[in-house]
Design a protein around this motif. Structure first.
Motif, mmCIF file in Angstrom:
data_model
loop_
_atom_site.group_PDB
_atom_site.id
_atom_site.type_symbol
_atom_site.label_atom_id
_atom_site.label_comp_id
_atom_site.label_asym_id
_atom_site.label_seq_id
_atom_site.Cartn_x
_atom_site.Cartn_y
_atom_site.Cartn_z
ATOM 1 N N GLU A 152 0.831 -1.207 0.000
ATOM 2 C CA GLU A 152 0.000 0.000 0.000
ATOM 3 C C GLU A 152 0.867 1.259 0.000
ATOM 4 O O GLU A 152 0.573 2.226 -0.710
ATOM 5 C CB GLU A 152 -0.919 -0.019 1.208
ATOM 6 N N LYS A 153 1.929 1.240 0.769
ATOM 7 C CA LYS A 153 2.819 2.394 0.849
ATOM 8 C C LYS A 153 3.509 2.662 -0.479
ATOM 9 O O LYS A 153 3.785 3.812 -0.835
ATOM 10 C CB LYS A 153 3.859 2.161 1.945
ATOM 11 N N ASN A 154 3.772 1.590 -1.250
ATOM 12 C CA ASN A 154 4.520 1.728 -2.498
ATOM 13 C C ASN A 154 3.637 1.593 -3.742
ATOM 14 O O ASN A 154 4.144 1.379 -4.850
ATOM 15 C CB ASN A 154 5.635 0.683 -2.536
ATOM 16 N N ASN A 155 2.323 1.716 -3.547
ATOM 17 C CA ASN A 155 1.373 1.699 -4.676
ATOM 18 C C ASN A 155 1.457 0.427 -5.511
ATOM 19 O O ASN A 155 1.360 0.455 -6.742
ATOM 20 C CB ASN A 155 1.586 2.927 -5.570
ATOM 21 N N ILE A 156 1.669 -0.698 -4.840
ATOM 22 C CA ILE A 156 1.663 -2.001 -5.510
ATOM 23 C C ILE A 156 0.242 -2.549 -5.446
ATOM 24 O O ILE A 156 -0.324 -2.680 -4.358
ATOM 25 C CB ILE A 156 2.637 -2.982 -4.827
#
Length: 400
Positions: free
Chosen positions: A166-170
């Motif tokens: 979620e933090k890295n937009n995966i």
């Protein structure tokens, strides 16, 4: 183990496109700040791999390989293993284990062609796959470094992976995976969930390739499998390429609920682990091959080969496919299979496979000797001396 991160310039990652390897891809990019090339293998897992290369590129890969290795997997890995009639700890037909040497081989080949100095995998520090990948690389390319994120990073749970994604937009996978699963054309495995309690029965959703026994046909089905030099080549007199043969047998056997195994096995890393396996087509090949050997394989050769099955199984299960001992065993096995050609008729019913007929141009079965009717070739009186000679050694051993 890896060395200083600044020494690594290019990494080849075994990539499925799932949560774990997507997070690993991004983590490798952030940690090593180098080119990451992904490899996704089609081993007959029947997943839609369309777009997996673009997902890898979007997540940070500089290049993405997606390769169809189905026939190579069947011909050069599954079939040589099946020639040995191998089984691990009495039940497991080694479906996951036999896939790892091929994936490792392609990782190394791509590393060579791309000038990479490291490979990476998503196997955990508790499992066997880390051993299989890394021992294969050690044999094929000992100069390559291996990066095993699960043994080095600070992420320790699925929750941690989701937060990182979620933090890295995966993009996160839809739905929730109840089990840890691995699938290829030979089998589908399930671990975790209620399976971590060996007393609990496997729940709904544990089986995919095989029909529940209660819903299987109420009439048996007969099929034939033809072999040449120990390898299956035809079903019901129709020849198939190796991968197509395995996958067609999956459908036939799966319809009858054949190929389910629920077992607790001994992992190489030292723990006992409960797993549920579906190996429908492989179960038919194993049963038919073993049955054909009963009329084609010399007694003493069979007994020698059988005595080596646990050692051969350990080579595959423990990750020593590319080892001198496995190659020596394979040479003996392949020699034993030179006359294993013929056809076996199978009866499939309610989760069971029965071998009900076998024939071969190389049959060692002699009806004129084995018959219970009158014959002119076997002198029954000779058995007296045979028994007396064999009794000399044990005379008086257990006196009463």
């Amino acid at each position: 183990m890896t060395k200083k991160t600044d020494k690594i310039k290019k990494i080849i990652l075994a990539y499925s496109g799932g949560l774990d390897t997507s997070v690993i891809l991004k983590w490798l990019k952030q940690t090593y700040k180098c080119d990451i090339i992904t490899l996704t293998c089609d081993l007959g897992q029947e997943e839609d791999l369309a777009g997996v290369d673009q997902k890898a590129l979007d997540t940070g890969a500089s290049k993405a390989y997606v390769e169809d290795l189905r026939n190579e997997f069947a011909k050069d890995f599954i079939f040589p293993m099946m020639r040995s009639s191998v089984v691990y700890e009495g039940s497991y037909l080694l479906g996951t284990s036999i896939a790892r040497p091929l994936i490792s081989k392609r990782l190394v080949e791509i590393a060579r062609s791309e000038g990479a100095d490291a490979i990476s995998h998503g196997a955990t520090g508790k499992g066997n796959d880390q051993v299989r990948f890394e021992l294969s690389v050690a044999s094929l390319a000992p100069d390559l470094q291996v990066i095993a994120p699960w043994r080095t990073w600070e992420l320790s749970s699925r929750t941690d992976l989701i937060k990182f994604a979620e933090k890295n937009n995966i993009p996160l996978p839809t739905g929730s995976k109840r089990y840890s699963m691995d699938r290829n054309m030979l089998h589908l495995s399930y671990e975790s969930g209620e399976l971590e309690d060996p007393w609990e029965e496997a729940g709904e959703g544990t089986y995919t390739l095989t029909t529940p026994i209660e819903k299987t046909p109420n009439e048996p089905e007969y099929i034939t499998i033809e072999f040449k030099n120990g390898d299956p080549i035809a079903i019901n007199e129709k020849e198939y390429a190796p991968a197509a043969l395995v996958m067609n047998l999956n459908k036939i056997a799966g319809k009858h609920g054949i190929g389910r195994i629920d077992m607790v096995e001994n992992r190489f890393v030292g723990m006992k682990s409960r797993g549920v396996y579906e190996t429908p087509g492989g179960t038919l090949i194993h049963a038919a091959h073993r049955d054909l050997e009963s009329i084609c394989l010399d007694r003493e050769v069979m007994h020698i080969r059988d005595s080596l099955i646990p050692r051969y199984a350990a080579c595959i299960y423990n990750g020593f496919w590319y080892s001198p001992e496995r190659e020596v065993l394979q040479a003996l096995i392949d020699k034993s299979q030179e006359n294993i050609s013929g056809t076996v008729r199978l009866k499939l019913f309610k989760g069971n496979v029965f071998c009900v007929g076998r024939k071969s141009p190389n049959s060692l079965f002699r009806k004129d000797i084995a018959t219970f009717e009158h014959d002119d070739v076997y002198n029954q009186a000779m058995a007296t001396g045979f028994i007396q000679l064999n009794g000399l050694r044990i005379q008086g051993h257990n006196k009463i």
